[in-house]
Each structure stands twice: as structure tokens, then as C-alpha cells.
Design a protein around this motif. Structure first.
Motif, PDB file in Angstrom:
ATOM      1  N   ALA A 299     -29.361  28.075  16.687  1.00 57.38           N
ATOM      2  CA  ALA A 299     -30.794  28.274  16.391  1.00 57.38           C
ATOM      3  C   ALA A 299     -31.174  29.748  16.550  1.00 57.38           C
ATOM      4  CB  ALA A 299     -31.629  27.414  17.337  1.00 57.38           C
ATOM      5  N   LYS A 300     -32.137  30.186  15.711  1.00 59.30           N
ATOM      6  CA  LYS A 300     -32.591  31.578  15.770  1.00 59.30           C
ATOM      7  C   LYS A 300     -34.120  31.611  15.765  1.00 59.30           C
ATOM      8  CE  LYS A 300     -32.866  35.703  12.986  1.00 59.30           C
ATOM      9  NZ  LYS A 300     -33.244  36.070  11.679  1.00 59.30           N
ATOM     10  N   GLY A 301     -34.699  32.248  16.777  1.00 59.66           N
ATOM     11  CA  GLY A 301     -36.156  32.335  16.855  1.00 59.66           C
ATOM     12  C   GLY A 301     -36.691  33.562  16.140  1.00 59.66           C
ATOM     13  N   TYR A 302     -37.996  33.552  15.876  1.00 57.86           N
ATOM     14  CA  TYR A 302     -38.644  34.678  15.181  1.00 57.86           C
ATOM     15  C   TYR A 302     -39.714  35.338  16.043  1.00 57.86           C
ATOM     16  CZ  TYR A 302     -36.047  33.520  11.055  1.00 57.86           C
ATOM     17  OH  TYR A 302     -35.014  33.319  10.189  1.00 57.86           O
ATOM     18  N   GLY A 303     -39.643  35.138  17.345  1.00 59.00           N
ATOM     19  CA  GLY A 303     -40.629  35.757  18.240  1.00 59.00           C
ATOM     20  C   GLY A 303     -41.443  34.689  18.931  1.00 59.00           C
ATOM     21  N   ASP A 304     -42.590  34.344  18.343  1.00 56.58           N
ATOM     22  CA  ASP A 304     -43.478  33.350  18.970  1.00 56.58           C
ATOM     23  C   ASP A 304     -42.794  31.991  19.157  1.00 56.58           C
ATOM     24  OD1 ASP A 304     -45.408  35.290  18.754  1.00 56.58           O
ATOM     25  OD2 ASP A 304     -46.469  34.336  17.076  1.00 56.58           O
ATOM     26  N   ASN A 305     -41.816  31.709  18.299  1.00 56.59           N
ATOM     27  CA  ASN A 305     -41.217  30.357  18.356  1.00 56.59           C
ATOM     28  C   ASN A 305     -39.896  30.321  19.123  1.00 56.59           C
ATOM     29  OD1 ASN A 305     -39.504  31.567  16.540  1.00 56.59           O
ATOM     30  ND2 ASN A 305     -39.531  29.905  15.046  1.00 56.59           N
ATOM     31  N   ASN A 306     -39.559  31.400  19.839  1.00 55.72           N
ATOM     32  CA  ASN A 306     -38.277  31.406  20.572  1.00 55.72           C
ATOM     33  C   ASN A 306     -38.170  30.234  21.549  1.00 55.72           C
ATOM     34  OD1 ASN A 306     -37.682  33.717  19.229  1.00 55.72           O
ATOM     35  ND2 ASN A 306     -37.934  35.106  20.964  1.00 55.72           N
ATOM     36  N   PHE A 307     -39.331  29.815  22.072  1.00 54.74           N
ATOM     37  CA  PHE A 307     -39.334  28.715  23.048  1.00 54.74           C
ATOM     38  C   PHE A 307     -38.769  27.419  22.475  1.00 54.74           C
ATOM     39  CE2 PHE A 307     -43.103  27.953  20.596  1.00 54.74           C
ATOM     40  CZ  PHE A 307     -43.280  26.589  20.623  1.00 54.74           C
ATOM     41  N   LYS A 308     -38.768  27.293  21.141  1.00 51.72           N
ATOM     42  CA  LYS A 308     -38.280  26.038  20.538  1.00 51.72           C
ATOM     43  C   LYS A 308     -36.786  25.809  20.796  1.00 51.72           C
ATOM     44  CE  LYS A 308     -41.425  25.275  16.646  1.00 51.72           C
ATOM     45  NZ  LYS A 308     -41.496  24.865  15.235  1.00 51.72           N
ATOM     46  N   ILE A 309     -36.062  26.868  21.102  1.00 53.74           N
ATOM     47  CA  ILE A 309     -34.610  26.713  21.280  1.00 53.74           C
ATOM     48  C   ILE A 309     -34.327  25.928  22.567  1.00 53.74           C
ATOM     49  CG2 ILE A 309     -32.413  27.953  21.487  1.00 53.74           C
ATOM     50  CD1 ILE A 309     -33.758  30.214  19.794  1.00 53.74           C
ATOM     51  N   THR A 310     -34.974  26.333  23.656  1.00 50.42           N
ATOM     52  CA  THR A 310     -34.816  25.579  24.910  1.00 50.42           C
ATOM     53  C   THR A 310     -35.506  24.225  24.804  1.00 50.42           C
ATOM     54  OG1 THR A 310     -34.912  27.689  26.038  1.00 50.42           O
ATOM     55  CG2 THR A 310     -35.116  25.742  27.419  1.00 50.42           C
ATOM     56  N   LEU A 311     -36.712  24.245  24.232  1.00 51.52           N
ATOM     57  CA  LEU A 311     -37.458  22.987  24.086  1.00 51.52           C
ATOM     58  C   LEU A 311     -36.654  21.976  23.269  1.00 51.52           C
ATOM     59  CD1 LEU A 311     -40.205  21.511  24.535  1.00 51.52           C
ATOM     60  CD2 LEU A 311     -40.940  22.459  22.337  1.00 51.52           C
ATOM     61  N   GLY A 312     -36.023  22.459  22.185  1.00 50.78           N
ATOM     62  CA  GLY A 312     -35.248  21.577  21.315  1.00 50.78           C
ATOM     63  C   GLY A 312     -34.094  20.936  22.062  1.00 50.78           C
ATOM     64  N   ALA A 313     -33.345  21.739  22.821  1.00 53.32           N
ATOM     65  CA  ALA A 313     -32.193  21.206  23.566  1.00 53.32           C
ATOM     66  C   ALA A 313     -32.664  20.147  24.568  1.00 53.32           C
ATOM     67  CB  ALA A 313     -31.471  22.348  24.285  1.00 53.32           C
ATOM     68  N   ASN A 314     -33.759  20.447  25.265  1.00 62.45           N
ATOM     69  CA  ASN A 314     -34.270  19.479  26.247  1.00 62.45           C
ATOM     70  C   ASN A 314     -34.787  18.212  25.555  1.00 62.45           C
ATOM     71  OD1 ASN A 314     -33.685  21.194  28.317  1.00 62.45           O
ATOM     72  ND2 ASN A 314     -35.736  22.083  28.444  1.00 62.45           N
ATOM     73  N   ALA A 315     -35.431  18.386  24.398  1.00 62.39           N
ATOM     74  CA  ALA A 315     -35.978  17.227  23.685  1.00 62.39           C
ATOM     75  C   ALA A 315     -34.857  16.305  23.192  1.00 62.39           C
ATOM     76  CB  ALA A 315     -36.841  17.690  22.511  1.00 62.39           C
ATOM     77  N   ILE A 316     -33.759  16.905  22.747  1.00 63.76           N
ATOM     78  CA  ILE A 316     -32.621  16.081  22.278  1.00 63.76           C
ATOM     79  C   ILE A 316     -32.070  15.270  23.456  1.00 63.76           C
ATOM     80  CG2 ILE A 316     -30.251  16.158  21.374  1.00 63.76           C
ATOM     81  CD1 ILE A 316     -31.191  18.831  19.936  1.00 63.76           C
ATOM     82  N   ALA A 317     -31.849  15.947  24.593  1.00 64.79           N
ATOM     83  CA  ALA A 317     -31.308  15.251  25.775  1.00 64.79           C
ATOM     84  C   ALA A 317     -32.252  14.133  26.216  1.00 64.79           C
ATOM     85  CB  ALA A 317     -31.093  16.253  26.908  1.00 64.79           C
ATOM     86  N   GLU A 318     -33.543  14.424  26.183  1.00 60.22           N
ATOM     87  CA  GLU A 318     -34.541  13.428  26.612  1.00 60.22           C
ATOM     88  C   GLU A 318     -34.585  12.235  25.635  1.00 60.22           C
ATOM     89  OE1 GLU A 318     -36.396  13.464  29.278  1.00 60.22           O
ATOM     90  OE2 GLU A 318     -38.172  12.245  28.879  1.00 60.22           O
ATOM     91  N   ALA A 319     -34.572  12.521  24.341  1.00 64.46           N
ATOM     92  CA  ALA A 319     -34.620  11.431  23.343  1.00 64.46           C
ATOM     93  C   ALA A 319     -33.394  10.524  23.485  1.00 64.46           C
ATOM     94  CB  ALA A 319     -34.695  12.008  21.937  1.00 64.46           C
ATOM     95  N   LEU A 320     -32.223  11.138  23.687  1.00 58.96           N
ATOM     96  CA  LEU A 320     -30.994  10.340  23.836  1.00 58.96           C
ATOM     97  C   LEU A 320     -31.038   9.517  25.124  1.00 58.96           C
ATOM     98  CD1 LEU A 320     -28.436  13.064  22.682  1.00 58.96           C
ATOM     99  CD2 LEU A 320     -28.916  10.910  21.491  1.00 58.96           C
ATOM    100  N   THR A 321     -31.560  10.109  26.197  1.00 59.75           N
ATOM    101  CA  THR A 321     -31.633   9.390  27.474  1.00 59.75           C
ATOM    102  C   THR A 321     -32.558   8.177  27.350  1.00 59.75           C
ATOM    103  OG1 THR A 321     -31.304  11.488  28.617  1.00 59.75           O
ATOM    104  CG2 THR A 321     -32.167   9.677  29.939  1.00 59.75           C
ATOM    105  N   ILE A 322     -33.709   8.390  26.706  1.00 55.50           N
ATOM    106  CA  ILE A 322     -34.653   7.266  26.552  1.00 55.50           C
ATOM    107  C   ILE A 322     -34.038   6.194  25.639  1.00 55.50           C
ATOM    108  CG2 ILE A 322     -36.947   6.571  25.718  1.00 55.50           C
ATOM    109  CD1 ILE A 322     -37.930   9.394  26.520  1.00 55.50           C
ATOM    110  N   ALA A 323     -33.408   6.640  24.534  1.00 60.04           N
ATOM    111  CA  ALA A 323     -32.787   5.672  23.613  1.00 60.04           C
ATOM    112  C   ALA A 323     -31.745   4.832  24.357  1.00 60.04           C
ATOM    113  CB  ALA A 323     -32.143   6.410  22.444  1.00 60.04           C
ATOM    114  N   ALA A 324     -30.914   5.482  25.155  1.00 60.63           N
ATOM    115  CA  ALA A 324     -29.839   4.769  25.860  1.00 60.63           C
ATOM    116  C   ALA A 324     -30.377   3.794  26.891  1.00 60.63           C
ATOM    117  CB  ALA A 324     -28.908   5.780  26.536  1.00 60.63           C
ATOM    118  N   SER A 325     -31.571   4.074  27.404  1.00 62.82           N
ATOM    119  CA  SER A 325     -32.119   3.231  28.482  1.00 62.82           C
ATOM    120  C   SER A 325     -32.773   1.951  27.962  1.00 62.82           C
ATOM    121  CB  SER A 325     -33.150   4.031  29.288  1.00 62.82           C
ATOM    122  OG  SER A 325     -34.306   4.214  28.489  1.00 62.82           O
ATOM    123  N   LYS A 326     -32.905   1.793  26.649  1.00 64.69           N
ATOM    124  CA  LYS A 326     -33.656   0.639  26.112  1.00 64.69           C
ATOM    125  C   LYS A 326     -32.802  -0.629  26.099  1.00 64.69           C
ATOM    126  CE  LYS A 326     -37.097   3.145  23.491  1.00 64.69           C
ATOM    127  NZ  LYS A 326     -37.605   3.514  22.176  1.00 64.69           N
TER     128      LYS A 326
END
Ligand SMILES: Cc1cc2nc3c(=O)[nH]c(=O)nc-3n(C[C@H](O)[C@H](O)[C@H](O)COP(=O)(O)OP(=O)(O)OC[C@H]3O[C@@H](n4cnc5c(N)ncnc54)[C@H](O)[C@@H]3O)c2cc1C
Ligand code: SF4
Length: 326
Positions: A299-326
């Protein structure tokens, strides 16, 4: 708003024929995106072809697949009992979009063709290569908090805004269209395009082609699924990032995985490397965290959106964790 003519089409064929007669004609379905664009003079059709009377609203459960008419409403699909049972990821993604009122008006075809929410695109006083080719891109070097971290170009860094399409990408849907040259089908992964040097073109539809339906094959992603949408408000807000995750888990081992992301690219972004990594692994927090890091490594940020790189990684881990728990 510019004056326009409106006519009602009663069949897909007559809609396509009417569309071909006027260079600047456009189809209108629920109107929830197009009318906004017309009010702001971003879309300026001379003729609207109202397609709402065409018989394309059915949801049909066929052998090992479902066919959803292009005019089925977003709420109709999200709330369908069998969709919830067999394609729960689609129902979850649809329910995360817009508001109940908008979902009652919005159609499946219109949702797929909604335009980006880049603020420069909607402001005719600003440069925007997508709205006016070769006029420049206000977001590169400008305000780009909502913008892409994958697949962007020097011409455009906008993201595709739909929630529904992220689930359709994860579920390997196929789009059926009818146009002046006849009928054809397009794999969902090939339907939306990256901006390249033609950001004015969002998708691979040809001129005057009408979407008639979308098909999704049956799959094993019926239990361990989750659609995680991270946004500034809990309603009426587009995704900063979103993740559609489906796992096929047997005896705590991941047999198969599907993951797509929204809010990160000009098209729904499928995470094939992370999917491959997950296959055969035991369900665990560290595995899901690694899948998130792997998916975001280019992933490559353009300044204001750099936060999406960490946010994206955390969101993927969280989505998978919730999916697995169902
Ligand atoms: C306040 C607000 C909040 C929103 N929030 C979200 C959100 O969080 N998530 C999300 O995913 N969406 C969101 N949306 C967008 C909404 O989902 C779309 O506006 C809607 O899905 C578009 O569908 P429609 O039928 O109204 O399309 P229209 O506005 O009628 O058409 C959109 C485009 O599709 C074309 N078109 C329509 N049907 C066809 C067809 N069958 N074949 C070919 N071309 C066709 C039209 O010509 C037009 O270019 C929001 C919208 C609003 C107004
Ligand atoms: S990111 Fe794309 S849509 Fe936004 S201003 Fe640049 S060219 Fe226009």
C-alpha cells in the motif's frame, strides 16, 4: 441543473435502442446518485431513460447460483431470507451502506455504477481528470484523506465507494449486460477498472450497455463471514476502509478464504495473497494479524490518507477474527 428529456423504457432492448439514439443519454434507476450529480452539473445528460418499468427486479435461486436482477432494490436483496442464509456476506455489506431510505430506492445496477465520492469530482470549480479529462487532479497534493492506497495513478487516486460491490468481488460474482452488440457477461473482478491514464472510465461497460443482472455461485462462505466497515460516522458515511471476509473453517483449520477491501482502490480490491496465506492455517490471532500485514505491504499513501495502511491491516485482522468467531 440542465433541462433534460425523460422517457420510460419497457424492455431492456428498447432501453438500449433509445439510449443509442442520443449521444448524451443516461439510464436512470433509483436516481440516488445520478440526480445528485445532475444537480451539481457533474452529469449533464440531454435524455434520461427511466428503466424502472423493465422486468429486472427478481431474485432467482437457480441450480448452484443466485441471479439478482439489476433493478432489485438494495433493501430487497439485503433482507431476502435466502440471501441471508446462502450469501450472508452480501446481506451484511448491503446493510452497511447508506441508510434504510436510500437502500429502498437504490438498485443493484445503480449501486455498481455509482461514481466516486472524491470531493473534487463533485465540485465543478476544481480540477478533476475524472470529470474533465486532462484538467488535473485536485486530490494529488490536495485533501486526500478518503483516497486510494492501492492501484492509483498519476491521473487519479479516487476510490470506488460501494459496499455491496466489495462483497460481490469476494463472492466471485458475474455481471450480465445487454447492449447494441448483444448480450455478454463480465467477471466481477474485470468489471471495475483502475484509473490508469483514463480515470474518466470507471468500468469496462461499453457505450449504451445496460446491466441486466448479477449472478453469484453457491459457496461455503455461509457461516464464518463478516463485513467490517470503518467510517467517520455510524450511518450515512462511506467507508474509510472496509473488509468483506469469508472463511471456510473445518476443525479449526481454514480450508478456504475470501477477502476483498473497499475504500482503498478505484475498484473493489481482492486480497489474493492473504487468501492463499490463510489456506491450511489454524485459526489464531497471530495468523489473522499476519494476513492483514501481508495484504497491506504494497500500500502507498498520499499524505492525508497514510493512516489507512495501519487501519487497513488492523481492519483485516479484526474482520477475520469476527468471522472466525461466528
Ligand atoms: C447520502 C448517501 C449516502 C450513501 N452512502 C452509501 C454507502 O455508505 N455505501 C454505498 O455503497 N453506497 C452509498 N450511497 C450510494 C447509493 O448506494 C447509490 O447512490 C445507489 O446504490 C445508486 O443506485 P441507484 O439505483 O439510485 O442509481 P442511479 O442514481 O439511478 O444511477 C447511478 C448510475 O448507474 C447508471 N445505471 C443505473 N442502473 C443501470 C443499469 N441497470 N445499467 C446501466 N447503467 C445503470 C445510471 O445511468 C447512473 O450513471 C449513498 C448515497 C447517498 C445519497
Ligand atoms: S482523485 Fe480522481 S476523482 Fe478525485 S480529483 Fe483526482 S482525478 Fe478527480
Amino acid at each position: 441543473m440542465k433541462n433534460f428529456q425523460i422517457i420510460r423504457a419497457l424492455s431492456a432492448g428498447s432501453a438500449v435502442t433509445s439510449s443509442g439514439k442520443e449521444a448524451s443519454s443516461m439510464y436512470i434507476a433509483g436516481g440516488t446518485n445520478l440526480v445528485d450529480l445532475m444537480k451539481k452539473n457533474v452529469a449533464t445528460p440531454d435524455k434520461l431513460i427511466d428503466i424502472n418499468a423493465i422486468d429486472l427486479k427478481k431474485i432467482e435461486f437457480l441450480t448452484q447460483k443466485v441471479s439478482i436482477g439489476a433493478l432489485a432494490k438494495n433493501s430487497q436483496v439485503a433482507e431476502d431470507k435466502q440471501i441471508k442464509e446462502k450469501y450472508p456476506l452480501l446481506s451484511l455489506a448491503l446493510s452497511a451502506g447508506a441508510s434504510q431510505q436510500i437502500r429502498h430506492m437504490a438498485t443493484v445496477g445503480g449501486n455498481m455504477l455509482q461514481r466516486t465520492r472524491c470531493s473534487y469530482f463533485y465540485n465543478t470549480d476544481m480540477p478533476c481528470n475524472k470529470r474533465v479529462p486532462k484538467s488535473g487532479c485536485g486530490a494529488i497534493g490536495g485533501s486526500n484523506r478518503m483516497h486510494a492506497v492501492f492501484g492509483a495513478s498519476d491521473s487519479c487516486i479516487a476510490v470506488h465507494p460501494s459496499d455491496m460491490c466489495i462483497a460481490l468481488a469476494a463472492l466471485d460474482a458475474t455481471v450480465f449486460v445487454e447492449g447494441p452488440k448483444g448480450k455478454r457477461e463480465i467477471k466481477f473482478g474485470d468489471f471495475h477498472r483502475l484509473p490508469g491514464n483514463k480515470p474518466e472510465k470507471d468500468n469496462t461497460l461499453e457505450k449504451n450497455e445496460l446491466i441486466t443482472s448479477v449472478e453469484i455461485p453457491e459457496n461455503n462462505f455461509t457461516k464464518n463471514v463478516h463485513y467490517l466497515k470503518v467510517r467517520d460516522r455510524s450511518s450515512y458515511a462511506f467507508a474509510l476502509v472496509s473488509v468483506a471476509a469469508g472463511l471456510d473453517i473445518q476443525n479449526n483449520i481454514i480450508k478456504n478464504a475470501t477477502i476483498a477491501m473497499g475504500g482503498v482502490a478505484h475498484k473493489p480490491w481482492r486480497l489474493t495473497e492473504a487468501e492463499e496465506y490463510l489456506k491450511g492455517k489454524t485459526v489464531s490471532e497471530s495468523t489473522f494479524k499476519h494476513a492483514g500485514d501481508l495484504a497491506m505491504k504494497e500500500a502507498k499513501g498520499y499524505g492525508d490518507n497514510n493512516f489507512k495502511i495501519t487501519l487497513g491491516a488492523n481492519a483485516i485482522a479484526e474482520a477475520l477474527t469476527i468471522a472466525a468467531s461466528k
